[in-house]
Design a protein around this motif. Structure first.
Motif, short mmCIF file in Angstrom:
data_model
loop_
_atom_site.label_atom_id
_atom_site.label_comp_id
_atom_site.label_asym_id
_atom_site.label_seq_id
_atom_site.Cartn_x
_atom_site.Cartn_y
_atom_site.Cartn_z
N ILE A 53 48.65 -43.06 27.65
CA ILE A 53 48.40 -43.55 29.01
C ILE A 53 49.45 -43.03 29.99
N PHE A 81 44.91 -42.67 19.28
CA PHE A 81 45.25 -43.38 20.50
C PHE A 81 45.17 -42.43 21.68
N ASP A 86 50.96 -48.02 25.24
CA ASP A 86 50.51 -49.26 25.87
C ASP A 86 51.69 -49.95 26.54
N TYR A 137 44.78 -44.40 34.46
CA TYR A 137 45.14 -45.75 34.04
C TYR A 137 45.94 -46.51 35.10
N LYS A 194 52.68 -54.02 27.82
CA LYS A 194 52.32 -55.44 27.84
C LYS A 194 53.41 -56.20 28.59
#
Length: 138
Positions: A8, A5, A113, A32, A115
């Motif tokens: 970020i 991975f 990540d 990012y 979301k």
């Protein structure tokens, strides 16, 4: 199969605890940052992170509230894959920095990540065993 991975961003906190009550910064790498556009329109986010300080543990059982349970029935950081997840309240955004409340990660924890938390993620009155209620901070 192995996978990798890209980090970020990173958790930035002054108290270096894992308290969910603290307001914590999540600093996203400039690469990012444009991915944060309009994120402040959400009240809550799902943060997925690498538990980089935890030792991967092959022992698949834990004791919780005096009951032996499987690791996947716990929120333990010692798991076969060192992945953490927290639903956080988004307090504000300043450029590439998110101020959030509710993450239980140390300073420097790598972010994998983000979301948005929305109506799909809401489960009213989930069933939770008594032994789990006794170990809410673990």
């Amino acid at each position: 199969m192995d996978c990798c991975f890209n980090y970020i961003g990173f958790v930035r906190r002054d108290d270096n605890s894992t308290s969910r009550k603290s307001i914590v910064k999540i600093e996203i790498k400039e690469t990012y940052a444009e991915g944060l556009k309009d994120i402040e329109e959400f009240s809550h986010l799902i943060i997925i992170y690498h538990l980089h300080l935890a030792d991967p543990n092959k022992d698949l059982k834990r004791i919780r509230g005096g009951v032996e349970v499987g690791v996947f029935a716990t929120r333990s950081q010692h798991r076969p894959n060192s992945i953490g997840i927290s639903v956080v309240e988004l307090i504000k955004r300043e450029g590439n920095v998110l101020y959030v409340k509710g993450i239980n990660a140390f300073d420097g924890t790598p972010i994998l990540d983000i979301k948005p938390y929305d109506e799909w993620d809401s489960v009213p009155n989930p069933k939770v065993p008594e032994w789990h209620k006794l170990n809410e901070t673990i």
